[in-house]
Design a protein around this motif. Structure first.
Motif, PDB file in Angstrom:
ATOM      1  N   UNK A  60       0.839  -1.206   0.000  1.00 36.37           N
ATOM      2  CA  UNK A  60       0.000   0.000   0.000  1.00 36.37           C
ATOM      3  C   UNK A  60       0.877   1.260   0.000  1.00 36.37           C
ATOM      4  N   UNK A  61       2.006   1.209   0.701  1.00 38.32           N
ATOM      5  CA  UNK A  61       2.894   2.363   0.827  1.00 38.32           C
ATOM      6  C   UNK A  61       3.822   2.534  -0.379  1.00 38.32           C
ATOM      7  N   UNK A  62       3.880   1.537  -1.242  1.00 35.53           N
ATOM      8  CA  UNK A  62       4.784   1.582  -2.390  1.00 35.53           C
ATOM      9  C   UNK A  62       4.326   2.659  -3.366  1.00 35.53           C
ATOM     10  N   UNK A  63       5.232   3.538  -3.751  1.00 36.94           N
ATOM     11  CA  UNK A  63       4.849   4.644  -4.627  1.00 36.94           C
ATOM     12  C   UNK A  63       4.584   4.174  -6.059  1.00 36.94           C
ATOM     13  N   UNK A  82      -8.448 -11.253   1.435  1.00 36.15           N
ATOM     14  CA  UNK A  82      -8.981 -10.512   0.292  1.00 36.15           C
ATOM     15  C   UNK A  82      -9.639  -9.217   0.779  1.00 36.15           C
ATOM     16  N   UNK A  83     -10.322  -9.305   1.912  1.00 37.24           N
ATOM     17  CA  UNK A  83     -10.969  -8.129   2.497  1.00 37.24           C
ATOM     18  C   UNK A  83      -9.923  -7.118   2.972  1.00 37.24           C
ATOM     19  N   UNK A  84      -8.843  -7.595   3.563  1.00 36.19           N
ATOM     20  CA  UNK A  84      -7.761  -6.696   3.984  1.00 36.19           C
ATOM     21  C   UNK A  84      -7.205  -5.963   2.761  1.00 36.19           C
ATOM     22  N   UNK A  89      -7.245  -0.764  -0.477  1.00 36.30           N
ATOM     23  CA  UNK A  89      -7.335  -0.263  -1.850  1.00 36.30           C
ATOM     24  C   UNK A  89      -6.453  -1.029  -2.822  1.00 36.30           C
ATOM     25  N   UNK A  90      -6.171  -2.286  -2.515  1.00 36.71           N
ATOM     26  CA  UNK A  90      -5.256  -3.081  -3.327  1.00 36.71           C
ATOM     27  C   UNK A  90      -5.943  -4.168  -4.140  1.00 36.71           C
TER      28      UNK A  90
END
Length: 180
Positions: A60-63, A82-84, A89-90
């Motif tokens: 998630x933090x990867x630009x 899958x929910x996580x 937003x992945x």
């Protein structure tokens, strides 16, 4: 005491390694994946012990947003993970494949393996990935980290710090899989 690390039967993997460039597009199509610029691979049974949540938080933090994560392995509660991924937003950047008896095609299409184990005496996927030319991003709690060199992999400084995890992922992206 002499430590003898796990190994890989190279002769059994050699043809898969050699065919990788030709197989990549075909395998991606068969798996229903588009050719993203970079593919991370996570293989493990029991996603909690293997640290998948930490990987998702780091991703998630990867630009660089065109990286994709392939998740392979047995897990009792795949819908939870899958929910996580969705909450982070992945959902379009992570694909869950569940358990597979043959993981060779995943090694063929991946650029690097991420093994963020909370505890793992020596994850066999470490040497399997290295034998297929993948860069390995390991946790400090995977005994397999001992076989990594500066050019073949890196160790995540702190699994629970998404920024440091993303930094390790970025380091992996600097070393996409090539024939060399």
């Amino acid at each position: 005491i002499v430590v003898i690390h796990n190994g890989v039967e190279w002769e059994e993997r050699k043809e898969d390694f050699i065919r990788r460039p030709d197989s990549r597009g075909r395998v991606l199509k068969c798996l229903g994946r588009r050719a993203f610029n970079y593919h991370f691979l996570f293989i493990g049974n029991g996603y909690k012990r293997k640290g998948l949540v930490y990987l998702l938080q780091g991703l998630k933090m990867l630009s660089f947003k065109k990286a994709h994560l392939l998740v392979v392995g047995k897990e009792k509660n795949i819908p939870y993970y899958m929910q996580v991924a969705k909450k982070l937003g992945l959902e379009k950047r992570v694909t869950f494949f569940g358990p597979r008896s043959n993981t060779t095609e995943f090694y063929q299409i991946a650029d690097s393996l991420v093994i963020p184990s909370i505890y793992d005496p020596f994850a066999n996927v470490t040497v399997e990935a290295l034998s297929m030319g993948l860069y390995v991003i390991s946790s400090p709690y995977n005994g397999g980290k001992e076989v990594l060199s500066k050019g073949s992999g890196t160790v995540i400084a702190d699994l629970k710090n998404p920024k440091l995890f993303a930094k390790a992922l970025s380091k992996g992206m600097e070393r996409p899989k090539t024939w060399a």
